[in-house]
Design a protein around this motif. Sequence first.
Motif, PDB file in Angstrom:
ATOM      1  N   GLN A 463      -4.457  -9.374  12.142  1.00  0.00           N
ATOM      2  CA  GLN A 463      -5.579  -9.411  11.210  1.00  0.00           C
ATOM      3  C   GLN A 463      -6.087  -7.995  10.916  1.00  0.00           C
ATOM      4  O   GLN A 463      -6.327  -7.632   9.761  1.00  0.00           O
ATOM      5  N   PHE A 464      -6.234  -7.216  11.951  1.00  0.00           N
ATOM      6  CA  PHE A 464      -6.696  -5.833  11.787  1.00  0.00           C
ATOM      7  C   PHE A 464      -5.685  -5.029  10.975  1.00  0.00           C
ATOM      8  O   PHE A 464      -6.049  -4.305  10.033  1.00  0.00           O
ATOM      9  N   LYS A 465      -4.421  -5.180  11.323  1.00  0.00           N
ATOM     10  CA  LYS A 465      -3.377  -4.433  10.617  1.00  0.00           C
ATOM     11  C   LYS A 465      -3.344  -4.806   9.137  1.00  0.00           C
ATOM     12  O   LYS A 465      -3.202  -3.937   8.262  1.00  0.00           O
ATOM     13  N   GLU A 466      -3.500  -6.086   8.832  1.00  0.00           N
ATOM     14  CA  GLU A 466      -3.476  -6.531   7.437  1.00  0.00           C
ATOM     15  C   GLU A 466      -4.642  -5.935   6.647  1.00  0.00           C
ATOM     16  O   GLU A 466      -4.454  -5.452   5.523  1.00  0.00           O
ATOM     17  N   HIS A 467      -5.842  -5.975   7.222  1.00  0.00           N
ATOM     18  CA  HIS A 467      -7.012  -5.422   6.535  1.00  0.00           C
ATOM     19  C   HIS A 467      -6.843  -3.924   6.271  1.00  0.00           C
ATOM     20  O   HIS A 467      -7.090  -3.440   5.157  1.00  0.00           O
ATOM     21  N   VAL A 468      -6.449  -3.197   7.302  1.00  0.00           N
ATOM     22  CA  VAL A 468      -6.299  -1.737   7.155  1.00  0.00           C
ATOM     23  C   VAL A 468      -5.202  -1.422   6.145  1.00  0.00           C
ATOM     24  O   VAL A 468      -5.361  -0.533   5.293  1.00  0.00           O
ATOM     25  N   THR A 469      -4.102  -2.153   6.202  1.00  0.00           N
ATOM     26  CA  THR A 469      -2.986  -1.901   5.278  1.00  0.00           C
ATOM     27  C   THR A 469      -3.410  -2.138   3.832  1.00  0.00           C
ATOM     28  O   THR A 469      -3.099  -1.325   2.943  1.00  0.00           O
ATOM     29  N   ASN A 470      -4.100  -3.227   3.566  1.00  0.00           N
ATOM     30  CA  ASN A 470      -4.546  -3.521   2.199  1.00  0.00           C
ATOM     31  C   ASN A 470      -5.452  -2.411   1.661  1.00  0.00           C
ATOM     32  O   ASN A 470      -5.325  -1.986   0.504  1.00  0.00           O
ATOM     33  N   HIS A 471      -6.368  -1.952   2.489  1.00  0.00           N
ATOM     34  CA  HIS A 471      -7.257  -0.867   2.063  1.00  0.00           C
ATOM     35  C   HIS A 471      -6.480   0.438   1.871  1.00  0.00           C
ATOM     36  O   HIS A 471      -6.745   1.199   0.941  1.00  0.00           O
ATOM     37  N   TYR A 472      -5.538   0.679   2.757  1.00  0.00           N
ATOM     38  CA  TYR A 472      -4.737   1.900   2.645  1.00  0.00           C
ATOM     39  C   TYR A 472      -3.959   1.914   1.334  1.00  0.00           C
ATOM     40  O   TYR A 472      -3.913   2.933   0.628  1.00  0.00           O
ATOM     41  N   LEU A 473      -3.362   0.787   0.996  1.00  0.00           N
ATOM     42  CA  LEU A 473      -2.587   0.714  -0.245  1.00  0.00           C
ATOM     43  C   LEU A 473      -3.487   0.894  -1.460  1.00  0.00           C
ATOM     44  O   LEU A 473      -3.092   1.517  -2.456  1.00  0.00           O
ATOM     45  N   SER A 474      -4.720   0.376  -1.369  1.00  0.00           N
ATOM     46  CA  SER A 474      -5.669   0.577  -2.467  1.00  0.00           C
ATOM     47  C   SER A 474      -6.032   2.052  -2.597  1.00  0.00           C
ATOM     48  O   SER A 474      -6.119   2.591  -3.708  1.00  0.00           O
ATOM     49  N   LEU A 475      -6.245   2.721  -1.468  1.00  0.00           N
ATOM     50  CA  LEU A 475      -6.558   4.147  -1.490  1.00  0.00           C
ATOM     51  C   LEU A 475      -5.400   4.944  -2.076  1.00  0.00           C
ATOM     52  O   LEU A 475      -5.612   5.915  -2.822  1.00  0.00           O
ATOM     53  N   MET A 476      -4.196   4.536  -1.762  1.00  0.00           N
ATOM     54  CA  MET A 476      -3.000   5.196  -2.324  1.00  0.00           C
ATOM     55  C   MET A 476      -2.951   5.052  -3.839  1.00  0.00           C
ATOM     56  O   MET A 476      -2.707   6.017  -4.563  1.00  0.00           O
ATOM     57  N   GLN A 477      -3.190   3.841  -4.296  1.00  0.00           N
ATOM     58  CA  GLN A 477      -2.967   3.524  -5.708  1.00  0.00           C
ATOM     59  C   GLN A 477      -4.161   3.863  -6.597  1.00  0.00           C
ATOM     60  O   GLN A 477      -3.998   4.291  -7.743  1.00  0.00           O
ATOM     61  N   LYS A 478      -5.371   3.680  -6.076  1.00  0.00           N
ATOM     62  CA  LYS A 478      -6.566   3.828  -6.909  1.00  0.00           C
ATOM     63  C   LYS A 478      -7.453   5.006  -6.530  1.00  0.00           C
ATOM     64  O   LYS A 478      -8.299   5.426  -7.324  1.00  0.00           O
ATOM     65  N   GLY A 479      -7.297   5.514  -5.309  1.00  0.00           N
ATOM     66  CA  GLY A 479      -8.178   6.564  -4.834  1.00  0.00           C
ATOM     67  C   GLY A 479      -9.413   5.994  -4.150  1.00  0.00           C
ATOM     68  O   GLY A 479      -9.715   4.792  -4.251  1.00  0.00           O
ATOM     69  N   ALA A 480     -10.155   6.857  -3.473  1.00  0.00           N
ATOM     70  CA  ALA A 480     -11.298   6.407  -2.677  1.00  0.00           C
ATOM     71  C   ALA A 480     -12.442   5.886  -3.539  1.00  0.00           C
ATOM     72  O   ALA A 480     -13.045   4.859  -3.227  1.00  0.00           O
ATOM     73  N   LYS A 481     -12.758   6.586  -4.619  1.00  0.00           N
ATOM     74  CA  LYS A 481     -13.901   6.171  -5.443  1.00  0.00           C
ATOM     75  C   LYS A 481     -13.728   4.765  -5.991  1.00  0.00           C
ATOM     76  O   LYS A 481     -14.628   3.927  -5.907  1.00  0.00           O
ATOM     77  N   GLN A 482     -12.570   4.474  -6.556  1.00  0.00           N
ATOM     78  CA  GLN A 482     -12.351   3.160  -7.155  1.00  0.00           C
ATOM     79  C   GLN A 482     -12.259   2.075  -6.090  1.00  0.00           C
ATOM     80  O   GLN A 482     -12.730   0.951  -6.286  1.00  0.00           O
ATOM     81  N   THR A 483     -11.660   2.414  -4.953  1.00  0.00           N
ATOM     82  CA  THR A 483     -11.544   1.436  -3.867  1.00  0.00           C
ATOM     83  C   THR A 483     -12.914   1.008  -3.381  1.00  0.00           C
ATOM     84  O   THR A 483     -13.192  -0.186  -3.187  1.00  0.00           O
ATOM     85  N   ILE A 484     -13.818   1.955  -3.214  1.00  0.00           N
ATOM     86  CA  ILE A 484     -15.181   1.618  -2.794  1.00  0.00           C
ATOM     87  C   ILE A 484     -15.900   0.843  -3.884  1.00  0.00           C
ATOM     88  O   ILE A 484     -16.612  -0.135  -3.605  1.00  0.00           O
ATOM     89  N   CYS A 485     -15.734   1.253  -5.114  1.00  0.00           N
ATOM     90  CA  CYS A 485     -16.344   0.547  -6.239  1.00  0.00           C
ATOM     91  C   CYS A 485     -15.922  -0.921  -6.249  1.00  0.00           C
ATOM     92  O   CYS A 485     -16.741  -1.822  -6.410  1.00  0.00           O
ATOM     93  N   ASP A 486     -14.614  -1.168  -6.080  1.00  0.00           N
ATOM     94  CA  ASP A 486     -14.101  -2.547  -6.087  1.00  0.00           C
ATOM     95  C   ASP A 486     -14.689  -3.365  -4.945  1.00  0.00           C
ATOM     96  O   ASP A 486     -14.899  -4.579  -5.093  1.00  0.00           O
ATOM     97  N   LEU A 487     -14.975  -2.713  -3.822  1.00  0.00           N
ATOM     98  CA  LEU A 487     -15.426  -3.423  -2.633  1.00  0.00           C
ATOM     99  C   LEU A 487     -16.902  -3.799  -2.714  1.00  0.00           C
ATOM    100  O   LEU A 487     -17.320  -4.829  -2.161  1.00  0.00           O
ATOM    101  N   VAL A 488     -17.713  -2.995  -3.391  1.00  0.00           N
ATOM    102  CA  VAL A 488     -19.166  -3.244  -3.386  1.00  0.00           C
ATOM    103  C   VAL A 488     -19.628  -4.044  -4.591  1.00  0.00           C
ATOM    104  O   VAL A 488     -20.775  -4.484  -4.644  1.00  0.00           O
ATOM    105  N   ILE A 489     -18.758  -4.203  -5.589  1.00  0.00           N
ATOM    106  CA  ILE A 489     -19.160  -4.980  -6.774  1.00  0.00           C
ATOM    107  C   ILE A 489     -19.341  -6.442  -6.415  1.00  0.00           C
ATOM    108  O   ILE A 489     -18.515  -7.013  -5.733  1.00  0.00           O
TER     109      ILE A 489
END
Length: 489
Positions: A463-489
């Motif tokens: 479960q931990f690995k899946e969560h971290v991996t999904n966020h990591y891939l988002s950071l790779m593809q979208k960058g930190a700003k967009q990843t945080i934006c997607d999470l707080v909307i």
Amino acid sequence: MLNLSNIPQSIEHKPSYDRKKMISRIVHLGFGAFHRAHQALFMDRLLNKGTSDWGICEVNIVGGEELIHDIRRQDHLYTVLEKGATTKQAFIIGSVKESLLASTDGIDAILEKMADSVVEIVSLTVTEKGYCMRPGGGDLDLDNPLIKADLANPSKPMSAPGVIVEALYRRMQRGIKPFTALSCDNIPENGVVLKKAILGLAKARDAKLAQWIEVNTTFPCTMVDRIVPAATSETLAEITNTLAGMTDPCGIACEPFIQWVIEDNFVTGRPNWDEVGAEFVDDVVPYEEMKLRMLNGSHSFLAYLGYLAGYEHINDCMNDHNYKKATLALMMQQQAPTLHVPSQVNLSHYAEQLIERFSNPSLKHRTWQIAMDGTQKLPQRMLDSVRWHIQNNSDFSLLALGVAGWMRYVGGMDDNQNDIDIRDPMFSELKTLVDSSQDGQERVTALLSLNAVFGDDLSNNLQFKEHVTNHYLSLMQKGAKQTICDLVI
């Protein structure tokens, strides 16, 4: 250079006590920025009340030559500039009576000072690395080169634990009462960690010495809190301006907020720091967990994700609405539920206070500075909370994002394709894992194999690995700003 006789009239806060009457009852190891703006300032405030003669002998075992030489030239005086969002106030600190430097005065002079019967407390701020513990906690690392050298030549120690053990040995041999060993470092149960380090080294050296220390010495835990950015040329120029042209190379700037919670467990005398705002308590752990998870955990979250996005300072992150919203959610939704604080503590108020402190535009607290030594900070700042959420089957998405942010950061390149200067005691291990893995899921798996950081439980938790991996891939593809934006909307 700073001179007490020439301080401008506009500086109201300066020593009102006779500094010649101070006695160096405290020897402090690690004369750094935080100590100057925290413990030494508390001591100065108590001296100004006229109810104490406790002074401090500052000691640097490794490095710090320039700082010690500078402060000696100005009679051990220095400036603390407290900077709020719209106000600032200068304090001239006079609680330092003397100083010793291993490289010039010799380690024996330091040991003899610590063995002096007037010394009742040896305090220290040497960072996590200075305790020479095994990675991931546990016991003293007997394979640490400094510890091995101290065991081979105990009368010429090179580590902080080695210096304390040898000083206690000399006191035991001379029939002198021990001192209290007081850790002021920002690590969980710092007194327990210090005790493990000292007893671990003493037992490896002499069973009789170890028994004497265990019976006669105390190691109180403390919680320290104040944001103290590293001094910059801009900081020193501002202090010079405040002092009407008088320079102070030892000056430091910090926020107005200050807190010190201390376990009241002293084998000898102690200053009444509670008269000037410190708190003596029976159990520090609830306070330190609150600070480590809500303040320091949020700081690390912002440091990695902010640096990746190009935000140089913490207050820059707070100017981004999404980062501020994510940080408050991290504090209240994912860190606060894991805590067991005293009933009088209002965590909602504490979180709002932290957001205000982080937003202070006068403090240029660099994200890069906070991002240092992540392998030693993540376990207590984020991962213990993750474990709580896994056990309670609750949401830890923002904590997982913070971990993913750290993984992107140690990959060595930010979102604008700029190289990152990574500072970490496990840098060689990190570099090996990064260089030998493909960016993406493979990189996450590689870094999760660091048992010293994640332990067997999180390294193997799907479960931990899946969560971290999904966020990591988002950071790779979208960058930190967009990843945080997607999470707080």
